[in-house]
Structure formats: structure tokens, C-alpha cells
Enzyme design. Sequence first.
Site, short mmCIF file in Angstrom:
data_model
loop_
_atom_site.label_atom_id
_atom_site.label_comp_id
_atom_site.label_asym_id
_atom_site.label_seq_id
_atom_site.Cartn_x
_atom_site.Cartn_y
_atom_site.Cartn_z
N GLU A 144 6.99 -28.35 3.66
CA GLU A 144 8.45 -28.21 3.72
C GLU A 144 9.16 -29.40 3.09
OE1 GLU A 144 8.92 -25.30 7.62
OE2 GLU A 144 9.32 -27.45 7.86
N GLU A 304 4.55 -19.30 6.90
CA GLU A 304 4.81 -19.45 8.33
C GLU A 304 5.74 -18.33 8.77
OE1 GLU A 304 6.08 -23.34 9.59
OE2 GLU A 304 4.62 -24.37 8.29
#
Length: 664
Positions: A144, A304
Site C-alpha cells: 500500500e 485484500e
Amino acid sequence: MGIQFGVDYYPEHWPRKRWETDAQLMQEMGVQVVRMAEFSWFKMEPAEGEFHFEWLEEAVALLDQYGIKSILGTPTAAPPAWIIEKNPEIQPVDREGKRRYFGGRHHDCQSNATYRAHIRRFVTAFARRFADNPGVIGWQIDNELGNSHADLCMCASCKMWFQRWLAGKYGTIETLNQAWGTDFWSQGYNRFQQVSPPRITAAGYNPSAVLDWKCFCSDLIVDFAKWQADLIRAICPKHFITHNFMCFDNKVNYYDLGELLDFVSNDIYPAGHWQVQPHQPEYELAASHDVIRGYKKKPFWMMEQQSGMAGWEIMGRALEPGQMAAWAMQSVAHGADAIVFFRWRTCAVGTEQYWHGILGHSGKPGRMYNEAKALTHTFAKHMEAFAGSMPNPCVAIVHNVRQHYALDIQPNHPQLHYVEQLCKYYRPFYEKKIPVDFVQELDDFSKYKLVIAPLQYLMTPELEQHYMDYVAKGGHLVLTMRTGVKDANNICMTDMELPGRLGELCGITIEEYDCLIGTTGGVLYGKKDYEIEKWCDIIQLQGASKLAEYSTGFYKQSPAITEHVYGNGVAWYVGTEPGHELMEDLVMYFVKQSEVDTLGTAADGVEMMTREDQKQIWLFVINHTNDDQVYHLHDWYTMLEGEQEGVLQPYEVQLFVKNKKSSV
């Protein structure tokens, strides 16, 4: 065989004797891939140059015995304490000049040469160790990128990199002074070395300087990712490289980051505690999937996918029965070729103890496991059949990261948010079962019957001509308030009235405007009065016709929404922010005039989306409600999965297919 379903797995959090139980349960569930090790630097290198990959090799080998492949994450989002002790200067500095310290994650400066030397040593050893491991198929760079870095880093290293970046862009300090308008408030510079990152000031900021800082930060992150990717590609040429994006997040320009990846991945948490409760609206989730698909214009992975209650100190709502599967298949419907659930087992230690996964703290299979198992066993075979296929919309919404940056810097109205504005235009298409692409401003629009371009705040001659050419050749274009306000350097236009040259395209000029701060307004469209918000462009017609007029303000009865034939196409200008009711009616008018088809009809809680290849079209019908729903398709399809065509049970997902040679 391809990969359709997987989980994010952290074997280092659990005793070795548990690993085989996990592998068996994963195999039974239908798991084909795991992502591991993206936060395990200390476990793999507890002291400089002392590598311990044996535990990870053992986990990879065990999983491979059960037919489960591994993606390895470079753990560079969490350098261990021994690095911080040796080189505390790698910790980032915020806009107030304060150091951010070890104890969480993202405690690193990505420009720091010393930190990059640590990364080079570790990633090189890591890649060499697993380059020929038959259980490893790919890599995730970092984790991320941009998350937690809103105002980081502004240290001395980043300052130097920024100065070099500016020198490369502008060449001379005189050119920078002109581009930034530094005559204002005596902000001129004699040399690049005087320029600093936009740390906290006594009052105000130079918007041109802040825009360049945001663009520099993005370029730095892309450079950081590419630098790692190049290290891995040189050692592991047979492995793919990806990274987990975060929907519309804009710390880094995802279009640029996507160029260096084999495919992009995404992380999404519809029921995180930070969302509008009980969960994020499905149209916003759909828009997030569509923009992820647009970053590289190809199918993506969901790295995710939420599989349980999410939260750190505070938790969101529990997922209702069937909701996880519906959200997962929504990702697939919009272009995901693989769904990787976060996480396999809910962690018992650390910050994310309440970020629940497929298994709870006890590790015993329960409702979420059984739902995931039913999902994988039902849809894996179909996903393998349509892998690589893509949605093919005839409507596009323009998305640009620089516009996002500029409106973050000066939102004009305190509640005007760029992505929220995109989603407000997206929502009626979603609710009317009309697929949408997100495109960049200078992409080829020729395949689209209708293009929506909200908040074209920064404008260039090239972009003006691009819009004019599209409409002249028969396209249908919607432009909105705050179009053509500034140039590429974030300086207000002065040559013409708003919206600049696009006034010719739209047949209008705008000499004044009104910010509806603390209030709302009204618009008369047809014979109905609608609520509007945030902004009113006061429009003068220069050849356009009036579609709607203001019903409030000193500009009452003046045009609010206009239509103008230009060449072989039509340009509409929406000079305000419509409320949802007006937005819905306007979009249906644009759709009708552009001859855009819908996939079917159903209540708002029912979603329809298609993917297609050269031979077939797959249609997904998803019930996002906990009630039975009915629907009607506007074309003929063969049902592949579902209980009863035309009827949906709570959170049911139905799948259809149509051969492109079939008659309508």
C-alpha cells in the site's frame, strides 16, 4: 490452471505445528495462492546480513504440497528496529518538522540513500533465495505505497530530491518563479536550493508549489517501486510483479505506478469502521473496481478482499450472511481475475487483532470459512473460463490525479471533494445498470458514446482540443462546473472568460459564479424544482440552449445546465452540483440522447455487470440486499449459476453467458 482464489497468510504468527492444519483447510476451501512475508523483515533478517529464510521456505514448500502457490511481499513498509537503531535518520519527517518514529509501519523515508542500501541488500538476498523455488509465482512490491504518508516525508533527503526534481522540470529558477507566480507575497527564489517542501507556514501556501510537491511525491514513490521491481526482475525473470493499490487514493499516481507492474492489485474494505455505516455504498465499491481496471486497462487482482469485521482500535459492522461472497463477486464482475481474502486467520497480537479473517482467533472453521468455501467451489471453474476478459462499456468518466491534487489544495467549497464528485456522476449509471469505464483525460474516447468529464479544473490547450475533437466527430460530452479555471501550473487563466476555449465547444461564457457555502440552491428542470449544492456558475448563452435554469439567487432564471451541438456531436455543461434526484434525471437524458443501452431493470440494490472476450459475454446479477429481489434482463442469456432467473435470494450472485453470435 490459473489462479482464482487465495488468502493473505501470516504463518510467522502461529506455531509451526499449526501450519499443516492451515494448508489442509485452505485446500478444502479452494485456496490456490497465498500472499506472505510483506511485514516479516525482522523474521528474515534479525541482524544485518544474517538471513533466515528457512521458515518461509518451509511454509512455501508445505503449501505447494497442497497445490497452493505463493506470492512474496517485499517487507519494505516496516524496517526492523535494528535498522532504526543504526540509522534513525531513515525515519520520516512530517510537515511540522517532527520525526515519526518506530512502532507502527511506514516509518521510512523512500528517498533516503542509506535506507535504499538496506533494501538493496535484503531484497537481493530475498529474491535470490526464492528465484527458482517452484512454489513461488510472483512478488508484491512493498505494501500500500502511499498509505499513512499524507504529509510525509519532508526530511533533508526529500528536500534535496525535490530541488533536483524541480531543476529537471524547470531548468532555470527564473522559469520556476514565473510558473509559480512567486511575485505574490515576495516568494521569489534566487536558486533551487532555497526551495523547501511545503512545511507548515505562518499563513497560507502557494498552490502551484504544493501541486509540484504532490507530483514530486508521486514520482518519488514510483521511482522507489521501480527500483525494487528492477532488482527482482533481474533475479526472478519468470515471476510476475504487482502491488496492492487502494482504490482512488492519490498519494501516488496509480496510472504511473501501474506501468511498471505486470498487473495491478487492489485492497478494499467495504465495512471498515471508517466507512459510512453499516458499509460503503455498493456504487462506490463498483466505481473503485472500475478505476482499478482503468489504471492499466486490463484485469486486476483483488489482493485484500474483506472477509470479516475490520478495525484496529475500533471495529466496523459484522458482515451479513452472503455479503462477503457478493462483494467478492462484485470485484470479479468489474474485472478481477483473482480474489485474495484478507486474512486467513484473525491475528491475536499487534495492531490488527480485531481485523477479522476467514478464520477467527480460535482457528476453527465457521460461517466465513463455509461461505468462502461455497463461493470458491461454485465460481472457480467459471472464472477460469473468462480469465482475461474485460468489461466493455460505452460510457466513460474522466479521472485524473492532477485534478485531484489541485482540488485537494483549493477545494473552492469546503465540502467539494474530487472523488466524491466522480462517484455522484457514476451512481446513476450504476443504478440504471449501465457499465462505466474510468479513463484518463487524453485517452482515446472514440469507442465511447458518452463521456462525463467532471471538474476539469486544470486545463491545457492539448486537452481543450482533445475534447473539441471528440465532440466534433460525433461524441457526447458532459462538462461541469469549475472547468478550465487554471493552467497546468495551478495558476488562474486570464486570457478568456470561463471555461476558456471550451466556451466555444459548449456555446457559453461564465463571467461570475457563486459558492453556496452554508446553503443550497434550486434548479428548474422540466416542470420540476430540484435541489442543488455547493456551486453555481452564472452562465451566459453564446449559441447553446438552456436545459435547466436556476430557481434561487440573484441569477434566478439564468441558465444552470446547457446543451450545444458542435460538429457532429453534443456538449452539455452542468454549472452546479445536482442533488441525487436531479443527477438521476439528467443522466437518463444524456443516456437517451447518446443512445446508450441498459443491461436490465431492477431495484437499486441489484447490480448488473458484464465481462466479455471475442466470443462470449458473461453477465453478473448480484443482490446486495438481505431481501428477495426481482429483475428483468434486456437481452437473452443462458444461466450458469443461480436458483431462478428473474428472482434473487438475499445476497445471491447469478452468472449468465451469451455467445456473441447469438441473435438478440
